[in-house]
Design an enzyme around this catalytic site. Structure first.
Site, PDB file in Angstrom:
ATOM      1  N   GLU A   1       0.831  -1.193   0.000  1.00  0.00           N
ATOM      2  CA  GLU A   1       0.000   0.000   0.000  1.00  0.00           C
ATOM      3  C   GLU A   1       0.871   1.251   0.000  1.00  0.00           C
ATOM      4  OE1 GLU A   1      -4.143  -1.385   1.972  1.00  0.00           O
ATOM      5  OE2 GLU A   1      -2.602  -0.852   3.410  1.00  0.00           O
TER       6      GLU A   1
ATOM      7  N   CYS B   1      -0.523   6.059  10.079  1.00  0.00           N
ATOM      8  CA  CYS B   1       0.667   5.432  10.620  1.00  0.00           C
ATOM      9  C   CYS B   1       0.341   4.118  11.343  1.00  0.00           C
ATOM     10  CB  CYS B   1       1.291   6.425  11.590  1.00  0.00           C
ATOM     11  SG  CYS B   1       2.936   6.007  12.034  1.00  0.00           S
TER      12      CYS B   1
END
Ligand code: SF4
Length: 364
Positions: free
Chosen positions: A102, A350
């Protein structure tokens, strides 16, 4: 079968030189081939019109050109720094061998950042990170790293966006300093004006859990990239519970010496990334330990909000706790920034990156 020919996009320049030599061609021709591969969206060797027909034939017999494919595109509109509206976008990219990674486009005030992956999966299995739960699949080639930036950049171009990518961060899936050679080559290619996408090395950040010998190696390269270290606690025992393998293999005291060497050698501050986890690393004592760790060498502290991940039982801190923690650091004179998390609703923030295969099995 065409699929069995190696993908030429996976070769670093030194490997391309050896490949040309093996085809009884001068090594310098590798630079011409490299220029074609990194500057043009070509799908076949026949498009390399400045090369002789004979060389194009030899290349076609020995290699294939297999770019990444976009399998999925997610986006979420959010308010960014200074309340500017923006859209975080995430691409699920399929690598030629079927692995997936990704990559995320993160808008910010006056910049557009590409967050790229350096490995498919990750061997470290940090307790707060979805990628670690996938296990390690393999390192990405330099070409596969660059191709993520191109995919995001092409996406902007194809929709006629006036904005262009300005920054690149190695904060996607994987530990970049377990794949240092390819990461360095990717940085060199992404910052070379000769090629399709170019940005200053100072706008590229390599984020690591703290692989000591590789930090030392990076300091010797002369690259102008920024270095961020995922510290998350300055307490060795706590770190061993949060990021067991990284903390045991690269203890905090030795890591600190390495970071100090890096900052002194490069003249650049190291960013100490600190993800605040409620009841884990957010006490006054934690802040004081962090201050002690960060004193005596050129660094700054980046506080990060924790992003919830399915099946991982940590919680973000309340705003007041974050503000109290930050004040302790700032009152002592530390340079502190706060990284807001964007893209949480599409699992693009994150620690949240993991291919959907893993997520669906996770949820079973
Ligand atoms: S935080 Fe980084 S090093 Fe740790 S498991 Fe996730 S990707 Fe790997």
């Amino acid at each position: 079968m065409a699929e069995e020919r190696p993908n030429i996009l996976d070769l670093r320049l030194d490997e391309l030189e050896a490949a040309l030599e093996a085809l009884q061609e001068p090594r310098w021709r590798a630079r011409q081939v490299h220029q074609w591969l990194l500057s043009h969206r070509i799908g076949s060797f026949s498009e390399m019109t400045t090369l002789s027909l004979e060389l194009r034939r030899k290349l076609d017999e020995a290699y294939s050109i297999r770019p990444l494919e976009t399998e999925k595109h997610d986006e979420t509109a959010e308010r960014f720094e200074g309340d500017e509206p923006g859209t975080t976008e995430k691409l699920l990219l399929r690598l030629p061998d079927g692995e997936r990674v990704e990559s995320v486009l993160i808008p910010g005030r006056g910049r557009l950042t590409a967050c790229v992956s350096s490995q498919a999966g990750c061997p470290f299995n940090c307790s707060f990170c979805a990628t670690g739960k996938m296990g390690y699949r393999r390192n990405l080639s330099a070409g596969e790293i660059c191709a993520q930036v191109w995919a995001l950049s092409d996406m902007l171009e194809q929709r006629g966006s006036q904005a262009a990518l300005s920054n690149v961060v190695f904060m996607g899936m994987g530990e970049p300093l377990l794949n240092t050679r390819n990461v360095i080559e990717a940085v060199e290619n992404l910052s070379s004006r000769k090629y399709r996408y170019s940005t200053s090395q100072r706008r590229i950040t390599i984020s690591t859990v703290g692989i000591i010998p590789e930090i030392d190696r990076l300091a010797e390269t002369g690259l102008k990239t920024k270095l961020a270290v995922s510290l998350h606690t300055a307490d060795q025992r706590k770190r061993e519970t949060l990021m067991a393998r990284a903390a045991r293999e690269h203890p905090l005291d030795r890591l600190r010496k390495s970071l100090a060497r890096y900052a002194s050698k490069t003249g650049e501050p190291v960013t100490l990334a600190y993800m605040l986890l409620r009841g884990v690393n957010d006490s006054e004592e934690d802040a004081k330990r962090l201050l002690a760790y960060a004193s005596g060498f050129f660094c700054k502290i980046n506080l990060i909000d924790y992003n919830s991940i399915v099946n991982i039982k940590f919680e973000p801190v309340y705003d007041e706790a974050r503000d109290r923690f930050r004040r302790i650091l700032q009152d002592a004179g530390a340079q502190v920034t706060l990284r807001k998390s964007y893209g949480t609703s599409i699992n693009a923030a994150c620690g949240q990156l993991a291919t959907s295969t893993m997520r669906s099995s996770d949820n079973q």
